[in-house]
Design a protein around this motif. Structure first.
Motif, PDB file in Angstrom:
ATOM      1  N   ALA A 226      85.466   8.252 -15.497  1.00 31.70           N
ATOM      2  CA  ALA A 226      84.798   9.234 -16.244  1.00 31.70           C
ATOM      3  C   ALA A 226      84.851  10.467 -15.937  1.00 31.70           C
ATOM      4  CB  ALA A 226      83.028   9.335 -15.921  1.00 31.70           C
ATOM      5  N   LYS A 227      85.133  11.185 -16.698  1.00 33.88           N
ATOM      6  CA  LYS A 227      85.675  12.959 -16.604  1.00 33.88           C
ATOM      7  C   LYS A 227      84.458  14.536 -16.925  1.00 33.88           C
ATOM      8  CE  LYS A 227      90.360  11.834 -18.080  1.00 33.88           C
ATOM      9  NZ  LYS A 227      91.199  11.780 -19.429  1.00 33.88           N
ATOM     10  N   GLY A 228      84.640  14.810 -16.512  1.00 35.72           N
ATOM     11  CA  GLY A 228      83.238  15.876 -16.724  1.00 35.72           C
ATOM     12  C   GLY A 228      84.469  17.361 -16.760  1.00 35.72           C
ATOM     13  N   LEU A 229      84.087  18.525 -17.267  1.00 34.26           N
ATOM     14  CA  LEU A 229      84.996  19.692 -17.207  1.00 34.26           C
ATOM     15  C   LEU A 229      83.713  20.990 -16.459  1.00 34.26           C
ATOM     16  CD1 LEU A 229      86.245  19.803 -20.468  1.00 34.26           C
ATOM     17  CD2 LEU A 229      87.811  18.658 -18.370  1.00 34.26           C
ATOM     18  N   VAL A 230      84.011  21.421 -15.685  1.00 37.18           N
ATOM     19  CA  VAL A 230      83.490  22.716 -15.356  1.00 37.18           C
ATOM     20  C   VAL A 230      84.071  24.973 -15.703  1.00 37.18           C
ATOM     21  CG1 VAL A 230      83.249  24.074 -13.358  1.00 37.18           C
ATOM     22  CG2 VAL A 230      82.877  21.982 -13.351  1.00 37.18           C
ATOM     23  N   ARG A 231      83.722  24.880 -16.494  1.00 44.23           N
ATOM     24  CA  ARG A 231      83.964  26.114 -17.562  1.00 44.23           C
ATOM     25  C   ARG A 231      83.645  27.346 -17.417  1.00 44.23           C
ATOM     26  NH1 ARG A 231      82.211  21.563 -21.059  1.00 44.23           N
ATOM     27  NH2 ARG A 231      84.141  21.669 -22.600  1.00 44.23           N
ATOM     28  N   ALA A 232      84.607  28.805 -17.601  1.00 45.24           N
ATOM     29  CA  ALA A 232      83.874  29.353 -16.862  1.00 45.24           C
ATOM     30  C   ALA A 232      84.299  30.435 -18.300  1.00 45.24           C
ATOM     31  CB  ALA A 232      84.890  30.363 -15.686  1.00 45.24           C
ATOM     32  N   VAL A 233      82.833  31.114 -18.870  1.00 45.96           N
ATOM     33  CA  VAL A 233      83.325  32.679 -19.589  1.00 45.96           C
ATOM     34  C   VAL A 233      82.911  33.365 -19.087  1.00 45.96           C
ATOM     35  CG1 VAL A 233      82.480  32.755 -22.029  1.00 45.96           C
ATOM     36  CG2 VAL A 233      82.217  30.544 -21.213  1.00 45.96           C
ATOM     37  N   TRP A 234      83.604  34.614 -19.129  1.00 48.12           N
ATOM     38  CA  TRP A 234      82.731  35.592 -18.954  1.00 48.12           C
ATOM     39  C   TRP A 234      82.299  36.523 -20.041  1.00 48.12           C
ATOM     40  CZ3 TRP A 234      87.526  33.445 -17.387  1.00 48.12           C
ATOM     41  CH2 TRP A 234      87.569  33.149 -16.184  1.00 48.12           C
ATOM     42  N   THR A 235      81.129  37.288 -19.884  1.00 46.85           N
ATOM     43  CA  THR A 235      80.471  37.720 -20.455  1.00 46.85           C
ATOM     44  C   THR A 235      79.622  39.569 -19.890  1.00 46.85           C
ATOM     45  OG1 THR A 235      78.213  37.965 -21.622  1.00 46.85           O
ATOM     46  CG2 THR A 235      78.202  36.959 -19.798  1.00 46.85           C
ATOM     47  N   ASP A 236      79.668  40.131 -20.118  1.00 46.52           N
ATOM     48  CA  ASP A 236      78.604  41.955 -20.414  1.00 46.52           C
ATOM     49  C   ASP A 236      77.347  41.780 -20.440  1.00 46.52           C
ATOM     50  OD1 ASP A 236      78.526  41.655 -22.618  1.00 46.52           O
ATOM     51  OD2 ASP A 236      80.017  44.293 -22.830  1.00 46.52           O
ATOM     52  N   GLU A 237      76.721  40.509 -20.734  1.00 46.13           N
ATOM     53  CA  GLU A 237      74.919  40.792 -21.192  1.00 46.13           C
ATOM     54  C   GLU A 237      74.380  39.444 -19.542  1.00 46.13           C
ATOM     55  OE1 GLU A 237      74.462  38.490 -24.443  1.00 46.13           O
ATOM     56  OE2 GLU A 237      76.381  38.067 -24.941  1.00 46.13           O
ATOM     57  N   ASP A 238      73.795  40.298 -19.674  1.00 42.13           N
ATOM     58  CA  ASP A 238      72.897  40.304 -17.500  1.00 42.13           C
ATOM     59  C   ASP A 238      72.267  39.158 -17.671  1.00 42.13           C
ATOM     60  OD1 ASP A 238      74.379  42.695 -16.710  1.00 42.13           O
ATOM     61  OD2 ASP A 238      72.571  43.790 -16.331  1.00 42.13           O
ATOM     62  N   GLU A 239      71.430  39.003 -19.060  1.00 40.56           N
ATOM     63  CA  GLU A 239      70.931  37.986 -19.617  1.00 40.56           C
ATOM     64  C   GLU A 239      71.298  36.340 -19.091  1.00 40.56           C
ATOM     65  OE1 GLU A 239      68.088  35.738 -22.832  1.00 40.56           O
ATOM     66  OE2 GLU A 239      68.768  37.876 -22.409  1.00 40.56           O
ATOM     67  N   LYS A 240      72.345  36.113 -19.947  1.00 42.22           N
ATOM     68  CA  LYS A 240      73.083  35.307 -19.691  1.00 42.22           C
ATOM     69  C   LYS A 240      73.899  35.248 -18.093  1.00 42.22           C
ATOM     70  CE  LYS A 240      74.826  34.713 -24.955  1.00 42.22           C
ATOM     71  NZ  LYS A 240      76.182  34.432 -24.944  1.00 42.22           N
ATOM     72  N   SER A 241      74.407  35.715 -17.622  1.00 53.61           N
ATOM     73  CA  SER A 241      75.551  35.694 -16.133  1.00 53.61           C
ATOM     74  C   SER A 241      74.238  35.778 -14.703  1.00 53.61           C
ATOM     75  CB  SER A 241      76.067  37.117 -16.334  1.00 53.61           C
ATOM     76  OG  SER A 241      75.734  38.137 -15.920  1.00 53.61           O
ATOM     77  N   THR A 242      73.761  35.538 -15.685  1.00 54.94           N
ATOM     78  CA  THR A 242      72.218  35.977 -14.459  1.00 54.94           C
ATOM     79  C   THR A 242      71.500  34.313 -14.205  1.00 54.94           C
ATOM     80  OG1 THR A 242      70.353  37.586 -15.391  1.00 54.94           O
ATOM     81  CG2 THR A 242      72.627  38.655 -13.930  1.00 54.94           C
ATOM     82  N   ARG A 243      70.982  34.032 -15.035  1.00 59.98           N
ATOM     83  CA  ARG A 243      70.928  32.320 -15.328  1.00 59.98           C
ATOM     84  C   ARG A 243      71.297  31.598 -14.121  1.00 59.98           C
ATOM     85  NH1 ARG A 243      71.883  31.006 -20.906  1.00 59.98           N
ATOM     86  NH2 ARG A 243      70.715  33.080 -21.369  1.00 59.98           N
ATOM     87  N   LEU A 244      70.165  31.248 -13.939  1.00 60.13           N
ATOM     88  CA  LEU A 244      70.293  30.238 -13.117  1.00 60.13           C
ATOM     89  C   LEU A 244      70.053  28.557 -13.328  1.00 60.13           C
ATOM     90  CD1 LEU A 244      69.015  31.682  -9.614  1.00 60.13           C
ATOM     91  CD2 LEU A 244      71.341  31.716  -9.595  1.00 60.13           C
ATOM     92  N   ASN A 245      71.578  28.157 -12.917  1.00 53.92           N
ATOM     93  CA  ASN A 245      71.350  26.142 -13.612  1.00 53.92           C
ATOM     94  C   ASN A 245      70.570  26.109 -12.253  1.00 53.92           C
ATOM     95  OD1 ASN A 245      72.337  23.851 -12.897  1.00 53.92           O
ATOM     96  ND2 ASN A 245      72.872  23.738 -14.452  1.00 53.92           N
ATOM     97  N   ARG A 246      69.483  25.123 -12.883  1.00 53.79           N
ATOM     98  CA  ARG A 246      67.920  24.710 -11.579  1.00 53.79           C
ATOM     99  C   ARG A 246      68.469  23.801 -10.739  1.00 53.79           C
ATOM    100  NH1 ARG A 246      63.677  22.285 -14.764  1.00 53.79           N
ATOM    101  NH2 ARG A 246      62.331  22.157 -12.296  1.00 53.79           N
ATOM    102  N   ARG A 247      69.472  22.977 -11.077  1.00 56.46           N
ATOM    103  CA  ARG A 247      69.775  22.448 -10.445  1.00 56.46           C
ATOM    104  C   ARG A 247      71.166  22.980  -9.553  1.00 56.46           C
ATOM    105  NH1 ARG A 247      71.574  16.272 -12.294  1.00 56.46           N
ATOM    106  NH2 ARG A 247      69.777  15.413 -13.423  1.00 56.46           N
ATOM    107  N   VAL A 248      72.155  23.276  -9.775  1.00 54.77           N
ATOM    108  CA  VAL A 248      73.083  24.273  -8.749  1.00 54.77           C
ATOM    109  C   VAL A 248      71.857  25.697  -7.665  1.00 54.77           C
ATOM    110  CG1 VAL A 248      74.591  26.069  -8.250  1.00 54.77           C
ATOM    111  CG2 VAL A 248      74.783  24.141 -10.226  1.00 54.77           C
ATOM    112  N   ALA A 249      71.037  25.872  -8.277  1.00 52.47           N
ATOM    113  CA  ALA A 249      70.040  27.085  -7.670  1.00 52.47           C
ATOM    114  C   ALA A 249      69.457  26.278  -6.394  1.00 52.47           C
ATOM    115  CB  ALA A 249      69.139  27.647  -7.947  1.00 52.47           C
TER     116      ALA A 249
END
Length: 427
Positions: free
Chosen positions: A309-332
Motif C-alpha cells: 500500500a502507498k500514501g502521500l504526505v503533502r505540504a502546501v504553503w499559505t498565508d491564510e491563517d484559517e487554513k494553516s492553523t486548522r488542526l487535524n484531529r488525529r494528529v492533535a
C-alpha cells in the motif's frame, strides 16, 4: 494490494516559511494478507519463578500458562520457560520447541504444575533462551510472553545487549504482576520487540490476559512488514511512532534503504488497523513559495520488496491563517497522547532518581494533559504520588515516598496505561 490500505490524515497547509509536516497514517489489513490462518507460528512463554513469586502469584501464573498452552492452535511450535537468575526449560525438558497437539498440551500443563519459586530475576537470560529457541525453528510468526513480578537484577548494559540481539527476531508482550515490577523495564522490552506492555496488582487477571495475548498472536498471518518512508533531499525525519492501539517509538529502529529511503519495522499482522504518526522537517532552502504544493514524504507498506500500500504526505504553503492553523484531529489527538506518556515516564524516572524538581514539573504536566484529554483514571492514579493543587494548570506538589507499595505500583500502572490510545474520527 486490495487487502492493505494506507490512509493519510493531515493538514497539508503550512504557514509561509514553515518546514515541519506532520501526518497520521492509518494502515488497515484485511483478512486476505499472506497465508491462511494456519501460518507457521512459534510461541515461547516465559514465567518468572523468582522467590517473590511464591504464593498466590505463582498459583495464578501456573493457571495462566496452562490457559496459554490450551489456546495454542494445533501445529504451533511452543515452549515454556522458567525465569530466575537464569532461564530453565520447563517444557519440553530439552532446549527445543514442541509441536502443539493433545498429547504435548497435556504434558506441558503437567510440567507447569511443578513450577516452584526461588532465586532472583535476570530477564536478559530469559530472552536469550527464547531467542535460541526461535532461531532453531523456521516459523514465520514468532511470539513470546514475558511475565515478571520484580525488577531486573542485571546491569543495564547486559539487559540492553540481550534486547539488541532479540530485535527483529520475535515479538514479545511483557507483563508485570504484583507490586514490585518496573514499568520502564516492561516498556523497554515492548519497544525493542514491538510488543505490548501491561501490569496488574491482582494476579487473578492473568488467565484472561494470557488467553487474549495468545489469541491475538494466533490471529497473525504474516510477519516482516515494514513502513517505508521516502523523503525529499535535505529533509530530516523527526520521528516515526506507532500511536494506536499502543504507543511505540520506531524512530531509532530505522534501516536505511538509501540516502532518502528508510524502513521502520511494524511487526506481524493479522486482520487489524494501526495508526502511525510521522513528522518530517523539510530543508528550509527547498520549501515552496506561496500556494505551491510539494511532496513531504511518500509512505509505503512493504513486505520484502512487495509494496502492499502507498500514501502521500503533502505540504502546501499559505498565508491564510484559517487554513494553516486548522488542526487535524488525529494528529492533535496522538500528539497529546504521546506527550502524556512521555511526561509520566520522565516524571517517574526523575522521582526514582531523587530529582524532585524534574519529577514535579513532568508529573504536573502529565496531570494537565490527562485532565485536558478527559483521562480522569490517569489523574486519579497520579494523585497517589503528587498532591494535585490545580489540575487544569498542572500545579502539583510531589508527595513524600510512601512505604505503601500500592502507591508506587499505581503510578507504574498509570505509566503503562498512558501508552494505550483510543482512535478519533477523521475530520
Amino acid at each position: 494490494m486490495t487487502d492493505v490500505v494506507a490512509e493519510v490524515f493531515q493538514n497539508e497547509y503550512l504557514p509561509v516559511g514553515a518546514t515541519v509536516a506532520d501526518a497520521v497514517v492509518t494502515v488497515t489489513v484485511g483478512g486476505g494478507l499472506g497465508v491462511a490462518s494456519g501460518a507457521p507460528a512459534a510461541e515461547v512463554i516465559m514465567i518468572d519463578c523468582s522467590g517473590s513469586m511464591s504464593g498466590e502469584r505463582l498459583v495464578q501464573a501456573r493457571k495462566a500458562a496452562a490457559v496459554a498452552v490450551d489456546t495454542l492452535r494445533d501445529g504451533v511450535a511452543f515452549a515454556v520457560v522458567a525465569g530466575t537468575d537464569w532461564a530453565q526449560m520447563v517444557y519440553p525438558d530439552q532446549q527445543t520447541l514442541a509441536v502443539a497437539g493433545p498429547a504435548t498440551r497435556a504434558a506441558a500443563k503437567g510440567a507447569i504444575k511443578h513450577l516452584k519459586a526461588g532465586g532472583g530475576t535476570q530477564i536478559g537470560t530469559w530472552l536469550t533462551l527464547a531467542r535460541e529457541l526461535f532461531l532453531a525453528d523456521r516459523a514465520e510468526i514468532r511470539h513470546a510472553i514475558l511475565l515478571t513480578d520484580g525488577r531486573n537484577g542485571e546491569s543495564a548494559r547486559t539487559f540492553d545487549a540481550a534486547l539488541e540481539q532479540c530485535k527483529g527476531l520475535f515479538v514479545c508482550d511483557s507483563r508485570g504482576v504484583g507490586q514490585n515490577w518496573s514499568a520502564a523495564e516492561l516498556i523497554k522490552v515492548a519497544d525493542a520487540l514491538l510488543g505490548t506492555a501491561d501490569g496488574m496488582k491482582d494476579p487473578a487477571g492473568l488467565e484472561a490476559d494470557f488467553r487474549a495475548m495468545i489469541e491475538a498472536a494466533m490471529g497473525k498471518t504474516v510477519a516482516g512488514v515494514t513502513l517505508r518512508l521516502w523523503t525529499p533531499a535535505g529533509a530530516t525525519v523527526r520521528f516515526v511512532k506507532q500511536v494506536h492501539p499502543e504507543i511505540l517509538d520506531l524512530t531509532g529502529r530505522r534501516t536505511d534503504v538509501s540516502a532518502r529511503v528508510g524502513d521502520y519495522p511494524i511487526g506481524a499482522w493479522g486482520a487489524e488497523s494501526r495508526d502511525y504518526h510521522l513528522s518530517v522537517e523539510l530543508d528550509p532552502g527547498t520549501i515552496g513559495v506561496l500556494g505551491e504544493e510539494k511532496l513531504a514524504a511518500r509512505v509505503s507498506v512493504v513486505r520484502g520488496e512487495e509494496v502492499l500500500a502507498k500514501g502521500l504526505v503533502r505540504a502546501v504553503w499559505t498565508d491564510e491563517d484559517e487554513k494553516s492553523t486548522r488542526l487535524n484531529r488525529r494528529v492533535a489527538h496522538y500528539s497529546g497522547a504521546a506527550e502524556l506518556a512521555a511526561a509520566i515516564q520522565e516524571g517517574l524516572a526523575a522521582r526514582e532518581a531523587g530529582d524532585t524538581v524534574t519529577a514535579t514539573a513532568r508529573l504536573g504536566r502529565a496531570v494537565q494533559l490527562a485532565t485536558e484529554s478527559g483521562r480522569s483514571d490517569t489523574v486519579q492514579l497520579l494523585a497517589r504520588v503528587v498532591e494535585v493543587q490545580d489540575a487544569v494548570t498542572g500545579t502539583v506538589q510531589l508527595k513524600r515516598r510512601s512505604e505503601n507499595k500500592d502507591v508506587d505500583i499505581d503510578a507504574e500502572i498509570a505509566s503503562l496505561g498512558s501508552r494505550k490510545t483510543t482512535r478519533v474520527r477523521p475530520n
